[in-house]
Design an enzyme around this catalytic site. Structure first.
Site, PDB file in Angstrom:
ATOM      1  N   GLY A 214      22.661  15.351  15.139  1.00 23.72           N
ATOM      2  CA  GLY A 214      22.970  16.463  16.031  1.00 23.72           C
ATOM      3  C   GLY A 214      21.974  16.531  17.166  1.00 23.72           C
ATOM      4  O   GLY A 214      21.300  15.545  17.481  1.00 23.72           O
ATOM      5  N   ASN A 215      21.880  17.689  17.795  1.00 25.10           N
ATOM      6  CA  ASN A 215      20.920  17.875  18.879  1.00 25.10           C
ATOM      7  C   ASN A 215      20.484  19.335  18.910  1.00 25.10           C
ATOM      8  O   ASN A 215      20.916  20.148  18.096  1.00 25.10           O
ATOM      9  CB  ASN A 215      21.511  17.425  20.218  1.00 25.10           C
ATOM     10  CG  ASN A 215      22.820  18.128  20.530  1.00 25.10           C
ATOM     11  OD1 ASN A 215      22.854  19.348  20.668  1.00 25.10           O
ATOM     12  ND2 ASN A 215      23.898  17.355  20.642  1.00 25.10           N
ATOM     13  N   TYR A 216      19.643  19.680  19.883  1.00 24.96           N
ATOM     14  CA  TYR A 216      19.022  20.999  19.920  1.00 24.96           C
ATOM     15  C   TYR A 216      19.834  22.047  20.692  1.00 24.96           C
ATOM     16  O   TYR A 216      19.335  23.149  20.930  1.00 24.96           O
ATOM     17  CB  TYR A 216      17.636  20.900  20.555  1.00 24.96           C
ATOM     18  CG  TYR A 216      16.651  20.066  19.770  1.00 24.96           C
ATOM     19  CD1 TYR A 216      16.243  20.458  18.500  1.00 24.96           C
ATOM     20  CD2 TYR A 216      16.140  18.885  20.296  1.00 24.96           C
ATOM     21  CE1 TYR A 216      15.325  19.704  17.779  1.00 24.96           C
ATOM     22  CE2 TYR A 216      15.224  18.110  19.581  1.00 24.96           C
ATOM     23  CZ  TYR A 216      14.824  18.533  18.325  1.00 24.96           C
ATOM     24  OH  TYR A 216      13.927  17.779  17.609  1.00 24.96           O
ATOM     25  N   SER A 217      21.051  21.736  21.072  1.00 24.06           N
ATOM     26  CA  SER A 217      21.824  22.675  21.875  1.00 24.06           C
ATOM     27  C   SER A 217      22.043  23.995  21.134  1.00 24.06           C
ATOM     28  O   SER A 217      22.440  24.010  19.968  1.00 24.06           O
ATOM     29  CB  SER A 217      23.182  22.074  22.247  1.00 24.06           C
ATOM     30  OG  SER A 217      23.986  23.025  22.910  1.00 24.06           O
ATOM     31  N   ALA A 281      27.120  19.781  24.196  1.00 21.76           N
ATOM     32  CA  ALA A 281      26.259  18.604  24.030  1.00 21.76           C
ATOM     33  C   ALA A 281      26.823  17.784  22.880  1.00 21.76           C
ATOM     34  O   ALA A 281      26.407  17.912  21.721  1.00 21.76           O
ATOM     35  CB  ALA A 281      24.826  19.040  23.743  1.00 21.76           C
TER      36      ALA A 281
END
Length: 402
Positions: A214-217, A281
């Protein structure tokens, strides 16, 4: 939002649910915002709350029967249907929903519903088992197909999606939902409002049942854009990845987890949209073979084979018709402008919103952002500002193209 309710005529239907006491708070909120409220209550509803209490709050006699018990006066459901700007049924039991769905007009409330020409808002109230029963779910779908607005608590992003289901939504949120819909309808009449699709938040691509890529969005930018579009009278469809944010009741929200789900929903909705803003994102890669069970820690290395995810922007760019507009986002770490220009061409976008991780205090998890808008006409740079204000800049640019 408060002004839209001033002078509006609301029929409030109350059924036999323990949540009937909350109807007092609904009346108070409507009256506080300047609306007139006429209560129609079922016989079983009177077992939970007295008509005297409701009449005191609404300053109108409560209607329950077809004829007045005092003088035999006929209560006309047709007149109520013509009088009202909206009908709200809160709480609405499974029994009443069944009658409404199948036209069983054996009490004043259902008869009034069948004669109603104004928008109808239904706030279900029952235990979870009753709510989950296939009959109840089928009736909810029937009522939705008739154009009724079903108001339920948001479950947030949960695997079960059942948190809060069956429980009646809180009174202030019910009133907010009604105000939001009436406001959007008023704007549509004046401005022929457009429909817009927005993606927001991250996607999670499973490695195993407990881990993901995943990511930090946080989704804050996309949600700010959705709220700004709603404020300007757009009909907003928001496809949200796994975030903890809430949105206004007037936004059509679809919760997803991974890229494939976001891709499927975007492709399904886009043909009916006037524009799309792709702010999410989205993970570019996913594990080729997610494990069915938790991967145990064994040895010194773990090798994951990744494969590309679906390219949502590219697909919508291929689908785009001459009357549609497409806005893409580019989050870059280097060579920002060149990468954004390439994306503008490859995705067939009308413009690209460029932001950079090199600008501290912006992008992921921040309340602020600093953007540039890249189009075939050139580049526009904007100062660092709250994402709510950035959203205004982006929609200003889009409105020039619609």
């Amino acid at each position: 939002m408060d002004d839209i309710l001033k002078g509006k005529k609301i029929v409030l239907g109350i059924t036999g649910s323990i949540a009937a006491y909350k109807s007092c708070l609904i009346i108070r909120e409507f009256v506080k915002r300047g609306a007139e409220v006429q209560v129609v209550i079922t016989p079983s509803g009177k077992e939970f709350i007295t008509p005297l209490t409701l009449a005191t709050l609404s300053q109108r006699p409560v209607i329950s029967d077809f004829f007045s018990q005092r003088d035999g006066t006929w209560h006309s459901h047709v007149t109520l249907g013509l009088w009202a700007d909206a009908m709200v049924i809160a709480p609405c039991t499974a029994s009443t929903m069944g009658k409404m769905a199948h036209g069983i007009a054996d009490n004043m409330l259902v008869t009034t519903y069948l004669a109603m020409r104004a928008p109808v808002f239904i706030a279900p109230a029952m235990d979870l088992d009753m709510y989950q029963h296939p009959t109840t779910q089928a009736n909810i779908q029937i009522l939705k197909s008739f154009g009724n607005h079903i108001i339920e608590p948001e479950s947030g992003f949960l695997a079960s999606g059942l948190e809060g289901k069956g429980r009646m939504e809180e009174p202030e949120k019910i009133v907010e939902h009604v105000a939001s819909v009436l406001s959007r309808q008023a704007v549509k009449k004046d401005n022929n409002a457009k429909r817009i699709l927005i993606t927001a938040g991250p996607t999670y691509e499973k490695i195993d049942p407990v881990r993901f890529i995943g990511n930090y969005s946080s989704g804050k930018m996309g949600f700010a854009i959705a709220e700004e579009c709603l404020r300007r009278g757009f009909e907003v469809y928001l496809i949200a990845g796994p975030v903890t944010l809430s949105c206004s009741a007037g936004i059509h929200r679809i919760n997803v987890e991974n890229c494939q789900q976001m891709y499927d929903e975007s492709v399904r909705l886009f043909p009916d949209m006037d524009a799309a803003i792709l702010c999410a994102a989205v993970a570019d890669f996913k594990p080729e073979h997610p494990a069915g069970q938790k991967i145990k820690r064994e040895g010194n290395h773990l090798t994951l084979t990744l494969m590309p995810t679906q390219d949502i922007a590219a697909q919508l760019g291929r689908m785009k018709t001459p009357h549609q507009r497409l806005v893409a986002f580019a989050l870059e770490t280097n060579d920002e402008e060149n990468n954004a220009k390439k994306k503008l061409e490859k995705k067939n976008a009308d413009f690209v919103v460029l932001n950079s991780t090199r600008c501290k205090g912006t992008t992921f998890r921040s309340d602020d952002n600093k953007i540039s808008i890249i189009s075939t006409q050139g580049r526009k740079d904007y100062d660092k500002k709250p994402k709510t204000e950035v959203a205004r800049d982006i929609i200003d640019e889009l409105c020039h193209l619609l």
